[in-house]
Design a protein around this motif. Structure first.
Motif, PDB file in Angstrom:
ATOM      1  N   ASP A  16       0.846  -1.197   0.000  1.00 12.42           N
ATOM      2  CA  ASP A  16       0.000   0.000   0.000  1.00 12.42           C
ATOM      3  C   ASP A  16       0.880   1.245   0.000  1.00 12.42           C
ATOM      4  O   ASP A  16       1.935   1.268   0.626  1.00 12.42           O
ATOM      5  CB  ASP A  16      -0.912  -0.022   1.223  1.00 12.42           C
ATOM      6  N   ASP A  17       0.437   2.276  -0.684  1.00 15.92           N
ATOM      7  CA  ASP A  17       1.209   3.513  -0.808  1.00 15.92           C
ATOM      8  C   ASP A  17       0.588   4.643   0.005  1.00 15.92           C
ATOM      9  O   ASP A  17       0.699   5.808  -0.352  1.00 15.92           O
ATOM     10  CB  ASP A  17       1.308   3.906  -2.291  1.00 15.92           C
ATOM     11  N   ARG A  18      -0.057   4.315   1.098  1.00 14.93           N
ATOM     12  CA  ARG A  18      -0.723   5.341   1.905  1.00 14.93           C
ATOM     13  C   ARG A  18       0.270   6.046   2.829  1.00 14.93           C
ATOM     14  O   ARG A  18       1.325   5.497   3.167  1.00 14.93           O
ATOM     15  CB  ARG A  18      -1.844   4.727   2.726  1.00 14.93           C
ATOM     16  N   THR A  28       9.306   3.139   3.494  1.00 10.72           N
ATOM     17  CA  THR A  28       8.725   4.072   2.526  1.00 10.72           C
ATOM     18  C   THR A  28       9.124   3.703   1.106  1.00 10.72           C
ATOM     19  O   THR A  28       8.316   3.785   0.180  1.00 10.72           O
ATOM     20  CB  THR A  28       9.164   5.513   2.848  1.00 10.72           C
ATOM     21  N   ARG A  31       6.762   1.216  -0.616  1.00 12.27           N
ATOM     22  CA  ARG A  31       5.340   1.519  -0.797  1.00 12.27           C
ATOM     23  C   ARG A  31       5.041   1.736  -2.277  1.00 12.27           C
ATOM     24  O   ARG A  31       5.767   2.409  -2.980  1.00 12.27           O
ATOM     25  CB  ARG A  31       4.952   2.730   0.034  1.00 12.27           C
ATOM     26  N   GLY A  32       3.967   1.092  -2.729  1.00  9.53           N
ATOM     27  CA  GLY A  32       3.576   1.159  -4.130  1.00  9.53           C
ATOM     28  C   GLY A  32       4.308   0.159  -5.013  1.00  9.53           C
ATOM     29  O   GLY A  32       4.072   0.111  -6.216  1.00  9.53           O
ATOM     30  N   ARG A  33       5.178  -0.650  -4.414  1.00  4.86           N
ATOM     31  CA  ARG A  33       5.972  -1.617  -5.190  1.00  4.86           C
ATOM     32  C   ARG A  33       5.306  -2.995  -5.176  1.00  4.86           C
ATOM     33  O   ARG A  33       4.693  -3.403  -4.199  1.00  4.86           O
ATOM     34  CB  ARG A  33       7.375  -1.767  -4.621  1.00  4.86           C
ATOM     35  N   TRP A  88      -0.612  -3.942   5.273  1.00  2.25           N
ATOM     36  CA  TRP A  88       0.060  -3.102   4.271  1.00  2.25           C
ATOM     37  C   TRP A  88       0.048  -3.735   2.887  1.00  2.25           C
ATOM     38  O   TRP A  88       0.568  -3.157   1.937  1.00  2.25           O
ATOM     39  CB  TRP A  88       1.512  -2.835   4.698  1.00  2.25           C
TER      40      TRP A  88
END
Length: 92
Positions: A16-18, A28, A31-33, A88
């Protein structure tokens, strides 16, 4: 969320990229990977809640691997690995 793991080794997952204020165990830079579950490590109390002396929910913890190039954008060692709690992760 149930304490029973939703993912198994080999599953593709997306971190998750929150945004998250306060104590966080998810890097960090991941995140989004997109990664792959290598191993289910067990079920543990959520350290993000424990850090604030809250009643902590039990969550599955996974060993997740990412292609080095997908994380850093350049060639390097084969992969990057991190232990990431289930809240996550989502299916990729």
């Amino acid at each position: 969320m149930s304490a029973a793991p939703h993912f198994k080794p080999g599953d593709a997952v997306l971190v998750d990229d929150r945004d998250h204020d306060g104590h966080c165990r998810t890097p960090t830079y991941l995140r989004g990977r997109k990664g792959r579950v290598r191993e289910v490590l067990g079920v543990y109390k959520n350290p993000e809640e424990l850090a604030y002396y809250k009643e902590a929910q039990e969550l599955p913890l996974y060993d997740v691997v990412f292609a080095w190039k997908d994380v850093w954008g350049e060639d390097g060692p084969d992969e990057v690995a991190a232990d990431i709690y289930e809240h996550w992760l989502k299916p990729a």
